[in-house]
Design a protein around this motif. Sequence first.
Motif, PDB file in Angstrom:
ATOM      1  N   GLN A  50       0.839  -1.203   0.000  1.00 52.33           N
ATOM      2  CA  GLN A  50       0.000   0.000   0.000  1.00 52.33           C
ATOM      3  C   GLN A  50       0.873   1.253   0.000  1.00 52.33           C
ATOM      4  N   TYR A  51       1.938   1.220   0.787  1.00 55.20           N
ATOM      5  CA  TYR A  51       2.852   2.367   0.857  1.00 55.20           C
ATOM      6  C   TYR A  51       3.477   2.643  -0.513  1.00 55.20           C
ATOM      7  N   LEU A  52       3.919   1.578  -1.197  1.00 57.04           N
ATOM      8  CA  LEU A  52       4.526   1.743  -2.518  1.00 57.04           C
ATOM      9  C   LEU A  52       3.513   2.257  -3.533  1.00 57.04           C
ATOM     10  N   ASP A  99       7.866   9.350   6.024  1.00 57.87           N
ATOM     11  CA  ASP A  99       8.597   8.119   5.732  1.00 57.87           C
ATOM     12  C   ASP A  99       7.781   6.893   6.151  1.00 57.87           C
ATOM     13  N   TYR A 100       8.351   5.710   5.918  1.00 54.85           N
ATOM     14  CA  TYR A 100       7.604   4.470   6.149  1.00 54.85           C
ATOM     15  C   TYR A 100       7.276   4.268   7.621  1.00 54.85           C
ATOM     16  N   LYS A 101       8.205   4.627   8.504  1.00 52.43           N
ATOM     17  CA  LYS A 101       7.985   4.424   9.937  1.00 52.43           C
ATOM     18  C   LYS A 101       6.806   5.281  10.430  1.00 52.43           C
ATOM     19  N   ARG A 141      -4.917   9.543  -0.791  1.00 51.61           N
ATOM     20  CA  ARG A 141      -5.537   8.403  -1.482  1.00 51.61           C
ATOM     21  C   ARG A 141      -5.550   7.143  -0.612  1.00 51.61           C
ATOM     22  N   TYR A 142      -5.172   7.285   0.653  1.00 47.33           N
ATOM     23  CA  TYR A 142      -5.148   6.133   1.567  1.00 47.33           C
ATOM     24  C   TYR A 142      -6.560   5.574   1.763  1.00 47.33           C
ATOM     25  N   GLY A 143      -6.662   4.245   1.806  1.00 43.13           N
ATOM     26  CA  GLY A 143      -7.957   3.594   2.063  1.00 43.13           C
ATOM     27  C   GLY A 143      -8.979   3.904   0.993  1.00 43.13           C
ATOM     28  N   THR A 144     -10.123   4.469   1.405  1.00 41.15           N
ATOM     29  CA  THR A 144     -11.191   4.812   0.454  1.00 41.15           C
ATOM     30  C   THR A 144     -11.050   6.237  -0.067  1.00 41.15           C
ATOM     31  N   ALA A 145      -9.927   6.886   0.232  1.00 38.48           N
ATOM     32  CA  ALA A 145      -9.634   8.253  -0.217  1.00 38.48           C
ATOM     33  C   ALA A 145     -10.679   9.243   0.273  1.00 38.48           C
ATOM     34  N   THR A 146     -11.204   9.019   1.478  1.00 39.38           N
ATOM     35  CA  THR A 146     -12.245   9.904   2.020  1.00 39.38           C
ATOM     36  C   THR A 146     -11.814  10.612   3.300  1.00 39.38           C
ATOM     37  N   LEU A 147     -10.529  10.544   3.650  1.00 36.70           N
ATOM     38  CA  LEU A 147     -10.033  11.315   4.791  1.00 36.70           C
ATOM     39  C   LEU A 147     -10.056  12.795   4.423  1.00 36.70           C
ATOM     40  N   THR A 148     -10.442  13.637   5.361  1.00 40.43           N
ATOM     41  CA  THR A 148     -10.565  15.063   5.056  1.00 40.43           C
ATOM     42  C   THR A 148      -9.193  15.717   4.945  1.00 40.43           C
ATOM     43  N   SER A 149      -9.124  16.779   4.129  1.00 38.45           N
ATOM     44  CA  SER A 149      -7.859  17.507   3.951  1.00 38.45           C
ATOM     45  C   SER A 149      -7.434  18.188   5.247  1.00 38.45           C
ATOM     46  N   VAL A 150      -8.414  18.612   6.061  1.00 44.53           N
ATOM     47  CA  VAL A 150      -8.103  19.262   7.338  1.00 44.53           C
ATOM     48  C   VAL A 150      -7.391  18.279   8.269  1.00 44.53           C
ATOM     49  N   PHE A 151      -7.873  17.055   8.323  1.00 37.56           N
ATOM     50  CA  PHE A 151      -7.241  16.035   9.159  1.00 37.56           C
ATOM     51  C   PHE A 151      -5.833  15.724   8.650  1.00 37.56           C
ATOM     52  N   LEU A 152      -5.683  15.602   7.328  1.00 37.04           N
ATOM     53  CA  LEU A 152      -4.364  15.306   6.766  1.00 37.04           C
ATOM     54  C   LEU A 152      -3.382  16.448   7.024  1.00 37.04           C
ATOM     55  N   ASP A 153      -3.890  17.682   7.010  1.00 36.50           N
ATOM     56  CA  ASP A 153      -3.032  18.828   7.370  1.00 36.50           C
ATOM     57  C   ASP A 153      -2.470  18.648   8.777  1.00 36.50           C
TER      58      ASP A 153
END
Length: 451
Positions: free
Chosen positions: A278-280, A323-325, A297-309
């Motif tokens: 998945q990481y690759l 990174d991977y860790k 695009r992780y999972g169903t690509a429905t995580l909000t941009s605010v959370f990812l920020d």
Amino acid sequence: FNGKKKRKQKDTRSSFLSKPKEIMKTEETALFTKYYAQLKGGGAEDHESYKTIPRFYYRLPAEDEVLRQKLREESRAVFLQRKSRELLDNEELQNLWFLLDKHQVPPLSGEEAMINYEAYVLVRQKAGPKCRKFFTAKVYAKLLSNDPYGRISIMQFFNYVMRKVWLHQTRIGLSLYDVAGQGYLRESDLENYILELIPTLPQLDGLEKSFYSFYVCTAVRKFFFFLDPLRTGKIKIQDILACSFLDDLLELRDEELSKESQESNWFSAPSALRVYGQYLNLDKDHNGMLSKEELSRYGTATLTSVFLDRVFQECLTYDGEMDYKTYLDFVLALENKKEPAAIQYIFKLLDMENQGYLNVFSLNYFFRAIQEQMKQHGQEPVSFQDVKDEIFDMVKPQDPFKITFQDLVNCCQGDTVVGILIDLNGFWTYENREVLVASDDGSNTVDLEET
């Protein structure tokens, strides 16, 4: 008389000044020690308690004290060897089983062979010194069930002995990697342990050696994510033994482990390859790191941009990329949202101002992004007031205006609450929970276009 006194003081000063600096320093230290001891009520070494209280603190040798370090290492190795010899070996365990079976007391309880306390004590006397510590009245009482004759199951007792022996063996094995000798393992220590364990696990035979470092990293992160919540960089060996992770890891010794068991086991080869794959796949520019856009695009690509920020603000990144860790911590949190460690990870991201609680402003800030995603899918946004009331009803916080991490853990619905705030799919799963329960396919996802 005054003249003699002045000459004497002058002679004393001149003799003091003429002394070498080393001697002056020694005398100064001696005087300080003397006066300090007097101030504290006499010499510490002369105190009566020193005759009865044994010494309990031993300073660890410094890096430049090579001889003391070697002595410490050798003494620990000898100690662990002695402890290892005290354990029951396979032949002794087999003899114990024969003794227990020979002294079983009829009738059988279903298909279980039973033993009463008199026979239990008799076996203790015959079993030998290594076994006697297991044959206590306390252990017998703990294993008592509803047998009308007051007997215990021979199999249950033998399994107890096996488990204790295994725990001690594992404790000794882990202690060999405890470089500091303080009862905990650092990340590098646990990496070495797992790396040397790989050849003994048949289920990992198919792994390429080039993948070993990624496998070790994947395995170690689970231990540290859940057992080191304060991120101290070390884990107590007792905590490793107390959790189920080591059992899951050593389950890979079973050559006939089912496909379902392998898929649900984080430490299995299919699971490790899945996470790394998945990481690759997310790493579109193939630079070995993930940007915010790639992680979206992780999972169903429905995580909000605010959370990812918030993920990229709070988590360790390199030039704004993950990174991977760090990715493994992210995956462990989102795949185990019911666990307190995962809730703590996400709560830290939701608590933007590090206040230790979420208020209405925090909830509204994150839910606005959910509403925006709903508009993008052509759906009518749900009222924040309704969602806010439902969240507070679910959590029932001690303070009616603030939700703490402990409130989320105590309500046992923390996973649902964080899902509502960070993931559109998590929100729709909650909104359509009644439909999901009624559906026959058991799917946990909802088609956003059909809702």
